[in-house]
Every structure is written in structure tokens, then in C-alpha cells.
Motif scaffolding. Structure first.
Motif, short mmCIF file in Angstrom:
data_model
loop_
_atom_site.label_atom_id
_atom_site.label_comp_id
_atom_site.label_asym_id
_atom_site.label_seq_id
_atom_site.Cartn_x
_atom_site.Cartn_y
_atom_site.Cartn_z
N GLY B 140 3.54 7.73 -4.68
CA GLY B 140 2.83 6.29 -4.36
C GLY B 140 2.53 5.81 -2.31
O GLY B 140 1.27 5.93 -2.00
N SER E 50 10.51 7.21 -8.09
CA SER E 50 10.05 6.86 -9.37
C SER E 50 9.95 8.87 -9.89
O SER E 50 9.95 8.18 -11.10
N GLN E 86 3.97 2.51 -11.09
CA GLN E 86 3.93 1.68 -9.80
C GLN E 86 2.24 1.50 -9.99
O GLN E 86 2.50 0.51 -9.20
N ASP E 162 9.11 0.55 -12.56
CA ASP E 162 9.06 0.57 -10.96
C ASP E 162 7.53 0.22 -10.37
O ASP E 162 6.61 -0.01 -10.14
N GLU E 163 8.38 0.00 -9.26
CA GLU E 163 7.92 -1.21 -8.14
C GLU E 163 6.72 -1.91 -8.83
O GLU E 163 5.59 -2.22 -8.40
MG LIG Z 1 8.10 6.10 -6.53
#
Ligand SMILES: [Mg+2]
Ligand SMILES: Nc1ncnc2c1ncn2[C@@H]1O[C@H](COP(=O)(O)OP(=O)(O)OP(=O)(O)O)[C@@H](O)[C@H]1O
Ligand SMILES: Nc1ncnc2c1ncn2[C@@H]1O[C@H](COP(=O)(O)OP(=O)(O)OP(=O)(O)O)[C@@H](O)[C@H]1O
Ligand SMILES: [Mg+2]
Lengths: 253, 264, 252, 294, 264
Positions: B140, E50, E86, E162-163
Motif C-alpha cells: 500500500g 501486510s 489496510q 492492518d494500519e
Molecule cells: Mg501494508
């Protein structure tokens, strides 16, 4: 690992399945479960192929049908993209006409063939036009579908970079909607080929359709099915090219 | 709001109609950004930052008010502007280098030359070695960096960025922020950065604009009078801390209001 | 609606004027390109013919059954092919290859299996619409955003739940288009089958008009059929819009 | 009950079953007919072969012999039309073509290869020693369209199609099937059934043939037949009468007649319907007309 | 790596094949998370966080190694796990409340009851008043909050995120982090949080796992021995500062390596 092995074998297994089905049919006819006078023996269908090549100018007919279909599908692609972009750009037009495009797909154009004969003459042009008209709807529908599914932010990137309409079309809309457009093109080929063969059959003109008509008049069942096999071969030809094109253009996304 | 301002936003209001839920996203905002300035906009989630960003970029029409860039009123995307969007916006059908080279391709640059330029920006955002990959094969944060590089490659005179560093770790973000700053100084770029990181805002900006939560109004403008370049020393200086604390305080009120209102 | 009315009206008028000009130009064979008033009287004749409605009902019923069967088959095949890389690699090309086969050759087989009555017409329609629906659905399945599938998988949605709650809503557009195209070819399939061997249905009437070279009636029949198709299409469109909820712009 | 597949709905010759049923003649013979109409002889024949119907009406004799030579269990119950009197070739009235010699080098239509229109046109060429440019144009409406829009010089037709246009004067006959001498004794279309049907419903089939003959008699003697036919075919009584009197001599429809087989089989070989003419045994196995001898 | 661990990751490696560019994303990672623990994973952009997250969630197959949850080896998504991705992953065709109620719908709950539960979580993430809106009408941060609420509504025993707070401003992020912590304590949840915010990691975690840049290896594990609840006082305490500085230092090396390597 064996999963990938299976994966690699998949196309071969597909062919195998078709062959197995043919063998089953052969057996069923031999065993008299299926009437051999309605469905020919697959082996006889194969055996009739050389005869067709020798006696019926199959190559020329094949080229003719393929050429007409190609012309019809190409025209449908170009016109369909153009219509697609218009309908997409002007949502009011889309709301007004999208259902009508679907109606075009439902219009039994083949049945109106005398009209086309009068307008376009007795010749390949009529066939191509009918093929084109029937292939148009799927291209338009799928193109609009593809354009409408594009993530808004990608278009915003384009707008922020002040793309001209032509640039937006070729650099964003088309590549982003490519899978949809290819599906449209697949359907267009299917529709075009069906109608090209159908019209050839009806007005007794040109390629494989006429051949199918004549062979079935003669009650040459194996020959008829073999000729239909040749139609399938035309579609194999197109789809192999199309798949290769899609792989090149639409790799990894 | 001098005329000399590179960007001037005056009395901009954006209301979403009742069909979209009826909501005032931006309310009567006015401010100006001078040539060469680095200004950050900061505010709680949902306060209207992205809406403002789209209006300045000429992608959304304001309900009221007017925006001008280099003296011209904005009616559509302006050639001086380059935008980095909050949402991930790589072209999935192009590999990294062709994504970054995209604006150069538009400008009609040849392949070799645009790839050379693009390579420079790819290196800048730390993606050397990934040139040939497609976005689906990146993380990402890496995709976000591709988008940053793509906009930088166009060398816009006014750089608009909407939370460009959101999915980057703090270190990468700092290093990258520094690099953007360097480029800006080299090219005399003007930058408007939308961010939700207070330290980032203080570290990079000449001025910070704080927005209030619904309706998005201009709550205050804070000039950051720290010398440049802002070295590591400055970042741990008490002045830096004061700025951060001040903004923190402003924002806490807004954010709490945002979450509290909901629970009320 | 009124927003869509104007462009439709303009287009219709343009089309009619173009046709009339062609018909009156005298360049073309009058019987095949008759002026509008002749066609209008053809349409009127069809609509005024009480026997027509019974035939339309028959064709409509055959079409409905064809769509249900072929549509369900196409949907299932499309979902299976779109959902499994293996199946897709093994079989999808055959879907494409066999799609354009002239279905007419199957007609003798179908009348043998389903009789000379409505059964074989339904079967023709079903076979015809199977292919476009399957092709459209298979591509639609592959177009579903993988993120959304991951959400479903991580919540351990069952197969049916994945299908009804994620795949189908996410692929509404290809489904609607698949249905539209499927409807079209099913209608054509049924009509053609009726012209081949029948004693009822709109296809039968068309064949009859043909053999008398009664072109205005022919056009009347075709136009009424197309109008019928349009009505069904627009009705399903409305339904789809309602299903989608009034305000969602999916995938944006 | 018998199921029938009938090609060319609305022709005089193909209307026998329909009119007979209407007039109650079949009911007298304890028969109810379920009549299905097909797009042509090919479809009719397929329907019979697949046993979807019991009897096929107006199937090309050549096609039947071809199928039978390949083993299809078809049986000919009777002749349907002998001679080509119902066929005629026409041009638009304004055409410079008036006589057969004018057709030299012109495009002349026939329906499909191997059809009776094809062989009749060929025989006309031979008889008049004029070389046409023979062109397959498919069915009647398509042919008419192509002629009237000037794409084909001379079209073929079968009464009653085009009779109206003849009367109104928009087209003109160039020659008729009855002008072709060699065609006159050829039984070009026939009534067929499937061997298995014959085994199961022999009496019904026999009753059918009896009623068929009776109806035929009625059609040529009772004026009511003309009115009924006109209504059924959607033509004026005038056209109906012309059709019967000018294009269908009574003898041509005699189901007991089956002639000109040799010529038909020769054509069959030419057109690749047959690999070789059928042997007399084969012929007598296929043709079950009382009193018929190969 | 006791057996009692709720989550145990042992010797997990993930390599992307040459067709995907040939790259080791995660290299020989091992660690365990005890029941009720709050563990953060932190590392520079593109280091493999991730990828690890997907492997634990059972959505990606590890090339080598094994993951087990509640003693069972993971072969696919495990019922105890709830994931926040994410990338933004709202269902665009569902409005906010139906997005949040989605897991309850899967579980077969009736409409009224699932909407009631969903409403609670919507309030929690500060989206009251937006229940009937569709994702396209929300800001980026709001969409992310919808996804968080959706996963929380499933009440997973192991929460993987995830974030999740990436596109939220720091204040909203802190307030939300606190709420997640409260829920976790109420429900005795176990949490594995992937983040790129050092302060967030220190504020919330019992332990922080630091990953190195390419190949993604476990660089160190740092236990955060700060009392709970972690009030504002603790966040400005010197101990807190030390933890942050220590992690900062670790990460700076990695991030610099990431960006520098590219430029080299
Ligand atoms: Mg990631
Ligand atoms: N298309 C739309 N229709 C209706 N309302 C919208 C639309 N887009 C945004 N909004 C509303 O406008 C407000 C501001 O949104 P905006 O995206 O500008 O917020 P933001 O400050 O960028 O937030 P974030 O930090 O979360 O990205 C939000 O309340 C949102 O719900
Ligand atoms: N499908 C894929 N094919 C090939 N390489 C991939 C794929 N997915 C990820 N990678 C590579 O694996 C590495 C780790 O990716 P990952 O998404 O796990 O990073 P991350 O730690 O989550 O980064 P971020 O903080 O930016 O999200 C990256 O170098 C990326 O390029
Ligand atoms: Mg935003």
C-alpha cells in the motif's frame, strides 16, 4: 505444487472432455440410444471433412465467412466504443437509451432480412451489416458497463492533468475498461458469427452458412455437422487471436 | 488576500444537496497562499479537507465563493496545479515507471527521455528496483509513493497533496517530506499539503491552517516561524514542541467534538 | 423520466423521418420499404387481430421458461467458470468456441427430445441465451474487487452467502447486461424455432405473413414484438434500479 | 390422431389436409389431425425422421430418396405434386425480358441447389438451349425482394405466391413449369412417413390416405373449397380460383401417381443427393404406393 | 512459543515467485501472542507487514512455516479472527449501518437486533448520523472507520488490524485507539495491530515487534512496561519517550536503508 500441475493440465483436460463426450455420443448412437438419423456418428462427421474440402470449396467459404464476421465485429467494436463513450459522457442519453440498446439485442434482425437486401444489395455487404447490427448491442452495453465501473479517482487524475477527451479515452477509459471491452468483443464475435452464418443460410449466399443449408437439404448429416464444425473453427480462430491480444494488452492489473 | 497570491480561496462554501444527505462540507473558507510558500491544512476526519482539495483542483464546483490560481479564477483543472489524491490512484494497467512517466508522456516526451526523468523520481521515493512491477504487486505504501512520484514528475508550480503520506511509516514519511521540500525549494514550487499529522505539518510548513469539524470552517492559521532547513535539532526544540502542542490542543477539541457528537 | 423523454423523442422522430424519406424517395422497393402509414396500418392490423394476443402469450410463455432455464444454467456455469481458475482454463474457451454455433442444427435434436410443441421452442431459447449469460457472468465474477472477497472470506461467509451477499451485488452491472443480452437471443431463438416448425406463436405468424409477402403485417409483427421486448426490458431495468437502492454509485 | 408436418403453408397443394379437416372429411375417417407448419421440405423431413410427427407433406422426392439411400427409414405414401405446373418464372413488368431467349446470360433464380426449382430451371435451359446465369436465392419472399429491387433478373415463384402481383400487373411471367416438357411427369414432392409409424399406426395412415383422396375430389368439385382455401391462404377468391385452375391441374395432385423417378435420380446424382441411383429393390422398399412398380 | 499462546507464528517465510518479480517478502518470522495481549507490528513501508497479516488471517499461504491460532494450524480463515484491511474495503452497495451489520447478518441475526448492535459500533467510531449514507458519500477516514466498526461488530477473539487508523487524524486515532483498547479489555480480546505510528504502538501495546526492511525479518521485540490505563500523563512521561526514541532509532535505520538502497 500438484495444484499448479493440475492448472497446467487444465486446457488439455478440457479437450479431453470434449473428445470423451464425442466418444460417448459415438457409443450412444452405436448402441441405438440416440437416433443415428438425427445425430450423425462423430466418426462419420470427421470422415466427411476431406470430402467437403475436395468438393465444396471449403477454404474459400471459410475465408468468406471469417472475413464477413471479422468485418462485422470490427465495425461493431469501433461503433460500439463510440456509442459507449457518448452514452457514458451524457448520463441523460444513457438513461434514455441504454434500455433501447438492449432492445436492439432483442430485435430479430435476421427476420427482417428482405429490408437489408433492398438497402444493401445481394452480396456480402448485407451479411456484414446484419452481423454488425447484431454485434453492436453487446459492445455498447459492455463498454458503458466498463466505463461506469472505473474508479472515479483515476478519472480525476486524468482531469487534474488536463487530458484532452481523446487522451482520456485512449489513456484511461479504454485501458481501465479493457476487460469489459474484451468481454463485449467476445460477445460481439459470437453474435456476429451466428448472424453471418444465419443470413448466408437464409439468402443462400456466400460462405459456410450456405454450405450448411445445402448439405442439410441433401440430408448429408455428417457433412452438415462437419460444416458446423468449420464454423466452430472460425470462432476458434478468432478467439485464439483475441485471447492473445488480451494477454498482451491486459497483462497484470 | 493580495492579488499577488499564487492561490487565493475566498468565501468558499460547499453544500451537498439533500439527495446526497444534505450537508455543508466546507463553510465560508478564505485564505491565500503566496508563491513559494508551503502551507498545510489540518483538521479532523470528515471535516471537509478533501472537498476543499477537489475545489481548488478544479474538479468540484464550489457552491459559493471563488478560487483563483496565478490570478485566474478556477473553473476547471488549472495547468499550474499538480495533485496527489488521498485515495490510491495508480493506473493498475501500467507498471511503476510508466505510471510515473505518465505526465511526461502526455507532454509528448520521447520514451527514453521520459523514462530517465521518471527513474529519478522513482529513486527519490525509494522504489528503485520496482520499475517494472505493476501496482498490484506493491504494498500500500509503495503504491502511494508511485502516485507522489507521478505528480512530482509533472513539476507543477502549485503542488496539492491530500494526505499523501498516510500509509507510510513515520520515518519514510519524514525522509520523503524532506525530499519534497528540497524539490520545492529548487523549483520554487508552492505547496498546499492536507495532512492529519501535526508534526508533519509543523516540520514542513510555513503556515498551518486548522479546520473545524462540521461544518468545515477555518478555525485558525498558525505561522510556523522556525528557521529552514529544519534539522533534527529543531525538531526536538521547545519551539517546535510549542507549535505542536498548540495545534494539538486546537485539534483535540475538534476531534473530540467529532467523536463525542456522535455518541451524544 | 421527463429527462429521458426528450432525447428519446428526438431520436424516434429522426428515425421515422429518415425512414419516411427513404420510403418516399422511390429509389427503394416500395413493398419492402413501405411508407410509415402502411407500417402503421400493419401495426394496427396486428394489434386489432384478436388472435395475435393468444400467439403473443404463447411466445411470451415459451420465452419466460427459456429464460428461466437458460438463465439459471448460464448463471451457474458463469459462476463456476468465473470462480475456478481450473474450470475456466479447462472449459471457458469452449464456451466461446461453441457460442456461435448455429443453434438451428440442434433443432431436430431438440424436437426429438422435447416434441414439436412448446418444449422444443423453450429449449431453443434456453440454449441460445445460455451462452451470452454464461460469458457475461464469468467475466463479471472475475471483475469483482478482490478486497471485498477477502472481507467475505475473512468473515468465513459460506458459499451461498458469498454468492448472495458479495458476488451478486458486486456484479449487478454484468448480471443486468447478461440478462439483457440473454433475453434478446432467447427471444430470437424462440421466434426462429417457431418459424421452423409450429402452428402457433408470433414466429408462426411472421412466417405466415412472409409466405404471403404481406410486408406491412410482417413489420407490424416485428415492431410489436420489439415493443414487447422493450417493455419487458424497461420493466426489468426499473427493477434493477430498485434492487440497487436509489443512490449507490457502486465501485466509486 | 395423426401429427402432420407441412411445408409451404398456404399453397393449394399443401392445404389438402387443413381443408379436409375443416370440411369434416378426416373426421369421417375417424381422424383428428394436428398440423404443424414448417419452413420447408428439409425441416419437414427432419421432423418425420426424428419421429416428432407421423406424416410429412410436400417433401422433395429427391431429398427423401437421398435420405433413404443413406438408410433413413422413410417411406413414401404417395405423390404430392407431379410436374412443375405451379412454378413460374417472372420479371418485373418494366423488364426488357419477355421470352426465354431473352434470359440468355441473365441471372435466373432458383431456391436451393437440388430443389425442384433448380432442376426445372436446368431443364428449361436444356430445352431452350439458352444459357442462364442460375443463382440460388432462397425462399419466396427473399427472391421476390431481390427481383423487385433489381438484383436478380428473373425470379421463381410458386402459386399462389405472386399470382396477385401477376394479376395486378407488377410482374410478368416469362415461362412456367408446365412449359418444361421434361418436368411434366416428375413427381417432385411427396407424402412421407416413418417406417416405425407405419408399423404402429398402419390403419390410421391408410385412413389418412383415403381421406386425402376424398378431400382432393371435394376440392376440385365443390365451390365451397375455393372460399375456404381463400380464407385459409389469405388471398382473394379470385386468386384462389386462378391458382387452382391455372397452376394445379387435378392430375398433378394425384397421390397414387409417382413417376419420372429415373430422371429425378439422375438429377440426384448430379446434385450429390445420391451417390448412385437406387436399385429397384430399394425403390420398392421406400415407395409404398398401392400398385406402384419401379 | 508456548502452546498456550493464542497466536503462534513459527518460521514463516513468504516468497513471491519469479512471475511476480521474485522477492522474499517475509523471511523466517517467529513470534507468539498470548491471550489478552495487545501486540503491535511496526516496520518501514514495503517490509512485509501486510503479507504477514494476510498469512495469519489465512488468506494467503505461507511458502514455509506454520501459523496456529488457539492451537489449531491455520489453513484458511479461522473463526476466532477478525480482520481490518489496510485498503478501504466497504461494500459500496450497502449503506453504513448495513456495512457494519454485515457480519451479524452472516451469523443469521435478525434485522432489528443486528441494527441495534451495529448502531453501537457506529457511535463508537463517531459516525452517528451517517447510518443511511453510502460509502461514496463519506470521507476517506470515515470509510476506514466503517470498516473498523464492521470488524469489531463481529466480536472476534483475535483482532487483526492492518494500519486501520492510517487515514485518520492523530486525535481521532488516539480516541479511537483508546476505545478499541476498552473493548478489548471488556471482551478479553487479543489484538495484533500493524501500524506505522510509533507513538500509537507504544500507547496501545504490551509488546511491539519491529520488522526489518527487505527481507522482512523480525528485528526485535520490545515489551512496553507502562501501567494501564495509559493516561495522558503517561504519554508525556520520560519512560514513554524512551520507548518511542528506542523504536524510532530502530526504524530510522530500516527506513533509511529502504530509501537509501533505492538511491544508491
Ligand atoms: Mg501494508
Ligand atoms: N459525494 C458526497 N456526497 C455527500 N456528502 C459527501 C460527499 N463527499 C463527502 N461528503 C461529506 O462531506 C464531508 C467532508 O468530506 P471530506 O472528504 O472533505 O472530508 P476530509 O476532511 O477529507 O476527511 P478525511 O480526513 O477523513 O479524509 C463528510 O462529512 C462527508 O460525509
Ligand atoms: N502480489 C504480489 N506479488 C509480488 N510481490 C508482492 C505482492 N504483494 C506484495 N509484494 C511485495 O512484497 C513486499 C511486502 O509487501 P507488503 O504489502 O507486505 O508490505 P507492507 O509492509 O504492508 O508495506 P506498507 O506499509 O507499505 O503497506 C513488497 O516489496 C511488495 O512489493
Ligand atoms: Mg479526505
Amino acid at each position: 505444487m500438484s495444484a499448479t500441475r493440475w492448472q497446467q493440465a487444465a486446457p488439455a483436460l478440457g479437450v479431453l472432455l470434449i473428445v470423451a463426450l464425442a466418444a460417448l455420443l459415438q457409443f450412444a448412437i452405436r448402441a441405438d440410444w440416440v437416433d443415428g438419423y438425427t445425430v450423425p456418428l462423430p466418426s462419420e462427421v470427421l470422415a466427411s471433412l476431406p470430402r467437403l474440402f475436395v468438393e465444396e470449396h471449403v477454404l474459400a467459404r471459410f475465408a468468406m465467412t471469417a472475413g464477413e464476421t471479422f468485418a462485422a465485429a470490427t465495425m461493431a467494436l469501433v461503433a460500439g466504443l463510440a456509442f459507449g463513450i457518448v452514452l457514458y459522457r451524457w448520463p441523460r442519453l444513457r438513461a434514455a437509451f441504454e434500455p433501447w440498446v438492449a432492445v436492439l439485442a432483442a430485435a430479430p434482425l435476421v427476420l427482417a432480412y428482405p429490408l437489408f437486401l433492398v438497402l444493401f444489395g445481394r452480396g456480402p455487404l448485407t451479411i456484414v451489416v446484419i452481423g454488425f447490427a447484431s454485434a453492436l448491442a453487446p459492445v455498447i452495453l459492455k463498454t458503458v458497463e466498463g466505463f461506469a465501473a472505473i474508479r472515479q479517482v483515476l478519472l480525476q487524475v486524468g482531469r487534474s492533468m488536463r487530458l484532452s477527451p481523446a487522451q482520456e479515452f485512449s489513456l484511461i477509459l479504454v485501458p481501465a475498461a479493457l476487460p469489459h471491452i474484451f468481454t463485449g468483443l467476445r460477445l460481439a464475435l459470437v453474435f456476429a458469427l451466428i448472424n453471418v452464418v444465419g443470413v448466408e443460410f437464409l439468402i443462400n449466399l456466400g460462405g459456410l452458412g450456405q454450405l450448411i443449408g445445402e448439405l442439410s437439404e441433401r440430408y448429408d448429416l455428417p457433412g452438415t455437422w462437419a460444416a458446423i464444425g468449420l464454423v466452430v473453427l472460425v470462432s476458434v480462430l478468432f478467439f485464439v487471436v483475441l485471447d492473445a491480444g488480451e494477454r498482451r494488452l491486459g497483462r497484470r492489473r | 488576500m493580495t492579488d499577488a497570491a499564487l492561490l487565493s480561496v475566498s468565501r468558499v462554501t460547499k453544500r451537498y444537496g439533500p439527495r446526497n444527505g444534505g450537508l455543508t462540507a466546507v463553510d465560508d473558507m478564505s485564505f491565500a497562499v503566496e508563491r513559494g510558500e508551503f502551507v498545510s491544512v489540518i483538521g479532523p476526519s470528515g471535516c471537509g479537507k478533501s472537498t476543499l482539495f477537489h475545489i481548488i483542483g478544479g474538479l468540484t464546483q464550489a457552491t459559493e465563493g471563488r478560487v483563483s490560481v496565478e490570478g485566474e479564477a478556477i473553473t476547471g483543472p488549472h495547468p499550474a496545479i499538480g495533485m496527489v489524491f488521498q485515495e490510491e490512484s495508480c493506473f493498475p494497467w501500467r507498471n511503476v515507471i510508466d505510471n510515473v512517466a505518465f505526465p511526461l508522456e502526455l507532454a509528448g516526451q520521447g520514451r527514453a527521455s521520459r523514462h530517465a526523468t521518471a527513474q529519478g523520481f522513482i529513486d527519490l521515493v525509494g522504489l528503485r528496483g520496482f520499475e517494472q512491477r505493476h501496482p498490484s504487486e506493491l504494498s500500500g505504501g509503495m503504491r502511494q509513493r508511485v502516485c507522489i512520484a507521478r505528480t512530482l514528475a509533472a513539476r507543477p508550480r502549485l503542488l496539492l497533496m491530500d494526505e499523501p503520506f498516510a500509509s507510510l511509516d513515520e520515518q519514510t514519511r519524514m525522509l520523503l517530506g524532506d525530499k519534497v521540500l528540497q524539490i520545492q525549494q529548487q523549483l520554487h514550487q508552492t505547496t498546499l499539503l492536507i495532512t492529519h499529522s501535526i508534526t508533519e505539518a509543523v516540520q514542513l510548513s510555513d503556515r498551518v491552517i486548522v479546520m473545524s469539524y462540521r461544518p468545515g470552517r477555518l478555525k485558525r492559521t498558525l505561522a510556523i516561524n522556525l528557521p529552514r532547513p529544519r534539522t533534527a535539532d529543531i525538531l526536538v526544540s521547545p519551539e517546535f514542541g510549542t507549535y505542536v502542542a498548540e495545534l494539538w490542543n486546537d485539534l483535540r477539541q475538534e476531534a473530540t467534538r467529532g467523536l463525542a457528537e456522535a455518541e451524544g | 423520466m421527463s429527462q429521458t423523454l426528450l432525447p428519446r423523442l428526438v431520436a424516434t422522430i429522426l428515425l421515422l423521418v429518415a425512414w419516411q424519406a427513404m420510403a418516399l424517395s422511390g429509389l427503394l422497393f416500395r413493398d419492402v420499404v413501405p411508407p410509415l402509414q402502411a407500417i402503421a396500418s400493419g401495426v394496427g392490423g396486428v394489434l386489432g387481430d384478436s388472435g395475435f394476443y393468444a400467439n403473443l402469450a404463447i411466445t411470451g410463455f415459451e420465452l419466460a421458461v427459456a429464460l428461466v432455464l437458460g438463465g439459471a444454467g448460464g448463471l451457474i456455469a458463469g459462476l463456476a467458470l468465473g470462480g475456478s481458475r481450473f474450470l475456466s482454463q479447462a472449459l471457458e474457451r469452449w464456451l466461446n468456441y461453441l457460442g456461435p454455433t448455429p443453434k438451428i442444427i440442434l433443432f431436430p435434436v431438440l424436437i426429438m427430445m422435447f416434441g414439436v410443441g412448446a418444449g422444443s421452442k423453450m429449449a431453443m431459447g434456453a440454449v441460445s441465451c445460455f451462452f451470452p449469460i454464461a460469458i457475461s457472468v464469468a467475466a463479471g465474477v472475475r471483475g469483482v474487487d478482490p478486497k471485498l472477497l477477502q472481507v467475505g472470506r475473512s468473515l468465513r461467509a459460506g458459499r451461498l452467502q458469498m454468492l448472495t451477499k458479495i458476488y451478486l451485488p458486486a456484479m449487478l452491472a454484468p448480471l443486468v447486461n447478461g440478462a439483457r443480452l440473454g433475453f434478446g437471443v432467447a427471444l430470437i431463438g424462440v421466434l426462429l424455432a417457431e418459424t421452423k416448425l409450429s402452428n402457433q406463436g408470433v414466429g408462426f405468424l411472421i412466417m405466415q405473413a412472409y409466405q404471403r409477402f404481406d410486408m406491412p403485417r410482417m413489420y407490424g409483427l416485428l415492431l410489436v414484438t420489439v415493443a414487447f421486448a422493450a417493455a419487458v426490458n424497461i420493466a426489468t431495468d426499473r427493477l434493477a434500479i430498485r434492487l440497487r437502492g436509489s443512490r449507490v454509485r457502486a465501485n466509486k | 390422431t395423426l401429427k402432420l408436418a407441412v411445408g409451404q403453408r398456404g399453397n393449394w397443394d399443401t392445404s389438402i389436409s387443413e381443408l379436409g379437416q375443416e370440411a369434416g372429411i378426416f373426421a369421417k375417417h375417424d381422424l383428428t389431425l394436428e398440423i404443424l407448419y414448417t419452413a420447408g421440405g428439409g425441416e419437414t423431413q427432419q421432423a418425420v425422421i426424428s419421429r416428432s410427427v407421423d406424416i410429412g407433406v410436400a417433401v422433395g422426392t429427391l431429398g427423401v430418396l437421398g435420405a433413404a439411400s443413406k438408410g433413413a427409414p422413410l417411406r413414401i405414401l404417395g405423390g404430392e405434386t407431379t410436374g412443375a405446373a405451379d412454378l413460374f418464372w417472372y420479371v418485373p413488368t418494366a423488364s426488357p425480358i419477355h421470352t426465354v431467349p431473352d434470359l440468355a446470360g441473365k441471372t435466373v433464380a432458383f431456391s436451393t441447389v437440388g430443389s425442384s426449382t433448380n432442376s426445372t430451371a436446368l431443364m428449361m435451359e436444356a430445352q431452350s438451349k439458352v444459357a442462364f446465369k442460375l443463382t440460388a436465392t432462397g425462399g419466396l419472399p427473399g427472391t421476390f425482394t431481390q427481383v423487385m429491387s433489381g438484383q436478380i433478373d428473373a425470379g421463381w415463384s410458386a402459386a399462389p405466391f405472386g399470382v396477385d402481383a401477376l394479376t395486378k400487373g407488377s410482374i410478368r411471367t416469362v415461362f412456367r413449369g408446365s412449359d418444361v416438357k421434361a418436368a411434366q411427369d416428375q413427381t417432385i414432392r411427396c407424402l412421407i412417413t416413418h417406417a416405425a409409424v407405419l408399423a404402429q399406426k398402419k390403419t390410421a395412415v391408410e385412413h389418412y390416405m383415403d381421406a386425402y383422396r376424398e378431400t382432393l375430389e371435394w376440392m376440385y368439385t365443390n365451390p365451397d373449397a375455393i372460399t375456404r382455401y381463400a380464407a385459409f391462404a389469405g388471398v382473394t377468391p379470385e386468386v384462389a380460383r386462378q391458382t387452382r385452375d391455372q397452376f394445379f391441374p387435378r392430375a398433378a395432385l394425384d397421390p397414387n401417381r409417382m413417376s419420372g423417378l429415373d430422371a429425378i435420380m439422375t438429377d440426384g446424382v448430379t446434385f450429390k443427393f445420391l451417390a448412385a441411383p437406387l436399385t429397384p429393390q430399394q425403390v420398392s422398399q421406400v415407395i409404398l404406393i398401392p400398385g406402384f412398380k419401379p
